[in-house]
Each structure stands twice: as structure tokens, then as C-alpha cells.
Design a protein around this motif. Structure first.
Motif, PDB file in Angstrom:
ATOM      1  N   MET A  92      -1.689 -16.909 -24.223  1.00 21.45           N
ATOM      2  CA  MET A  92      -0.259 -16.709 -24.350  1.00 21.45           C
ATOM      3  C   MET A  92       0.277 -16.207 -23.009  1.00 21.45           C
ATOM      4  SD  MET A  92       1.747 -14.097 -26.918  1.00 21.45           S
ATOM      5  CE  MET A  92       2.409 -15.167 -28.149  1.00 21.45           C
ATOM      6  N   LYS A  93       1.444 -16.673 -22.620  1.00 20.58           N
ATOM      7  CA  LYS A  93       2.118 -16.178 -21.416  1.00 20.58           C
ATOM      8  C   LYS A  93       3.037 -15.025 -21.826  1.00 20.58           C
ATOM      9  CE  LYS A  93       3.516 -18.701 -18.076  1.00 20.58           C
ATOM     10  NZ  LYS A  93       4.144 -19.670 -17.172  1.00 20.58           N
ATOM     11  N   ILE A  94       2.929 -13.920 -21.083  1.00 22.08           N
ATOM     12  CA  ILE A  94       3.661 -12.703 -21.431  1.00 22.08           C
ATOM     13  C   ILE A  94       4.230 -12.076 -20.163  1.00 22.08           C
ATOM     14  CG2 ILE A  94       3.448 -10.387 -22.418  1.00 22.08           C
ATOM     15  CD1 ILE A  94       0.907 -11.504 -23.884  1.00 22.08           C
ATOM     16  N   GLY A  95       5.505 -11.694 -20.206  1.00 19.43           N
ATOM     17  CA  GLY A  95       6.090 -10.899 -19.134  1.00 19.43           C
ATOM     18  C   GLY A  95       5.876  -9.424 -19.437  1.00 19.43           C
ATOM     19  N   PHE A  96       5.755  -8.610 -18.393  1.00 18.16           N
ATOM     20  CA  PHE A  96       5.547  -7.173 -18.595  1.00 18.16           C
ATOM     21  C   PHE A  96       6.356  -6.407 -17.558  1.00 18.16           C
ATOM     22  CE2 PHE A  96       3.758  -3.165 -19.463  1.00 18.16           C
ATOM     23  CZ  PHE A  96       3.083  -3.262 -20.666  1.00 18.16           C
ATOM     24  N   ILE A  97       7.202  -5.501 -18.040  1.00 17.51           N
ATOM     25  CA  ILE A  97       8.059  -4.679 -17.182  1.00 17.51           C
ATOM     26  C   ILE A  97       7.710  -3.217 -17.423  1.00 17.51           C
ATOM     27  CG2 ILE A  97      10.431  -3.975 -16.690  1.00 17.51           C
ATOM     28  CD1 ILE A  97      11.297  -6.746 -17.850  1.00 17.51           C
ATOM     29  N   GLY A  98       7.406  -2.492 -16.353  1.00 16.67           N
ATOM     30  CA  GLY A  98       7.119  -1.059 -16.454  1.00 16.67           C
ATOM     31  C   GLY A  98       5.633  -0.788 -16.344  1.00 16.67           C
ATOM     32  N   LEU A  99       5.187  -0.484 -15.137  1.00 14.38           N
ATOM     33  CA  LEU A  99       3.752  -0.366 -14.883  1.00 14.38           C
ATOM     34  C   LEU A  99       3.346   1.036 -14.453  1.00 14.38           C
ATOM     35  CD1 LEU A  99       3.423  -3.795 -13.110  1.00 14.38           C
ATOM     36  CD2 LEU A  99       2.726  -3.218 -15.446  1.00 14.38           C
TER      37      LEU A  99
ATOM     38  N   HIS B  59      -4.852 -13.325 -21.591  1.00 18.20           N
ATOM     39  CA  HIS B  59      -3.447 -13.728 -21.535  1.00 18.20           C
ATOM     40  C   HIS B  59      -2.989 -13.888 -20.092  1.00 18.20           C
ATOM     41  CE1 HIS B  59      -2.999 -13.165 -25.825  1.00 18.20           C
ATOM     42  NE2 HIS B  59      -3.662 -12.021 -25.693  1.00 18.20           N
ATOM     43  N   ASP B  60      -2.010 -14.744 -19.904  1.00 15.58           N
ATOM     44  CA  ASP B  60      -1.378 -14.985 -18.613  1.00 15.58           C
ATOM     45  C   ASP B  60      -0.201 -14.014 -18.540  1.00 15.58           C
ATOM     46  OD1 ASP B  60       0.062 -15.926 -16.438  1.00 15.58           O
ATOM     47  OD2 ASP B  60       0.058 -18.011 -17.099  1.00 15.58           O
ATOM     48  N   VAL B  61      -0.306 -12.996 -17.680  1.00 14.97           N
ATOM     49  CA  VAL B  61       0.673 -11.905 -17.656  1.00 14.97           C
ATOM     50  C   VAL B  61       1.437 -11.914 -16.337  1.00 14.97           C
ATOM     51  CG1 VAL B  61       1.009  -9.412 -17.886  1.00 14.97           C
ATOM     52  CG2 VAL B  61      -0.821 -10.545 -19.170  1.00 14.97           C
ATOM     53  N   GLY B  62       2.763 -11.987 -16.433  1.00 17.91           N
ATOM     54  CA  GLY B  62       3.644 -11.853 -15.281  1.00 17.91           C
ATOM     55  C   GLY B  62       4.160 -10.430 -15.237  1.00 17.91           C
ATOM     56  N   VAL B  63       3.971  -9.741 -14.122  1.00 14.58           N
ATOM     57  CA  VAL B  63       4.267  -8.308 -14.036  1.00 14.58           C
ATOM     58  C   VAL B  63       5.424  -8.016 -13.095  1.00 14.58           C
ATOM     59  CG1 VAL B  63       1.979  -7.521 -14.727  1.00 14.58           C
ATOM     60  CG2 VAL B  63       2.401  -8.016 -12.329  1.00 14.58           C
ATOM     61  N   TYR B  64       6.261  -7.062 -13.513  1.00 17.59           N
ATOM     62  CA  TYR B  64       7.383  -6.589 -12.694  1.00 17.59           C
ATOM     63  C   TYR B  64       7.460  -5.076 -12.802  1.00 17.59           C
ATOM     64  CZ  TYR B  64      11.988  -5.473 -10.975  1.00 17.59           C
ATOM     65  OH  TYR B  64      13.013  -4.910 -10.268  1.00 17.59           O
TER      66      TYR B  64
END
Length: 100
Positions: free
Chosen positions: A1-8, A24-29
Motif C-alpha cells: 500500500m502507498k501511504i503518505g506520512f506527515i510528522g516525524l 509499505h511504500d511510504v512518502g514522508v514529509y
């Protein structure tokens, strides 16, 4: 699953790492870009904005410090409310102790 993630921050780093470890395919910001490096080294994809994270995949997580931070990320120009695609899923994972 492709997932965006905000707040690291501490918790967001751990949660995003578990998603990556789960395949999972994770895009991070994160507003502080130096927090991205360890996750990129594990395979996360850096994204350049809240809007890019909101449109990265099937859902976007936020793991932010408090309700005010979530409202800022959601409501600002280019934020989640303006950027999340129709039918998009926002998973707000932050916790906030409510005090009277």
C-alpha cells in the motif's frame, strides 16, 4: 500500500518505520527536513509538501504534537483539506490529553 506520512517526531518516526518494515511504500514529509534521513535510508520516499504527502497514496497519516498542529496542517493553504483527493483517507494518530 502507498501511504503518505506527515510528522516525524519520536512517535512518527517509529510509526513510519513500522510501515516501511511491513513492506509499505511510504512518502514522508516533515517541516524539519533532517528528520527524513533515517527513514529515507530505510526506503521511504521524501515528498516536498503537505499536498504531496496527501496525494502520495491510498491514505495519509499525521502524527503531530497537538490539535493545534493538526488544525494548522489541515487548514493552511496547500494543507490537507485543500489537497486530500476526493475519497482520500486521513488517519490522525496524535494524542492530546484534554485538561479542564
Amino acid at each position: 500500500m502507498k501511504i503518505g506520512f506527515i510528522g516525524l517526531g519520536r512517535m512518527g518516526q517509529a510509526m513510519a518505520r513500522r510501515l516501511i518494515d511491513g513492506g509499505h511504500d511510504v512518502g514522508v514529509y516533515n517541516r524539519t527536513a533532517d528528520k527524513l534521513k533515517s527513514l529515507i535510508d530505510l526506503g521511504a520516499k521524501p515528498v516536498s509538501s503537505i499536498a504531496a504527502a496527501a496525494n502520495y497514496g491510498d491514505a495519509v497519516f499525521t502524527m503531530l504534537a497537538d490539535d493545534a498542529a493538526v488544525m494548522e496542517v489541515a487548514g493552511k493553504s496547500g494543507g490537507l483539506l485543500a489537497s486530500l483527493p476526493k475519497g482520500g483517507i486521513h488517519i490522525c494518530a496524535g494524542t492530546q490529553a484534554l485538561r479542564p
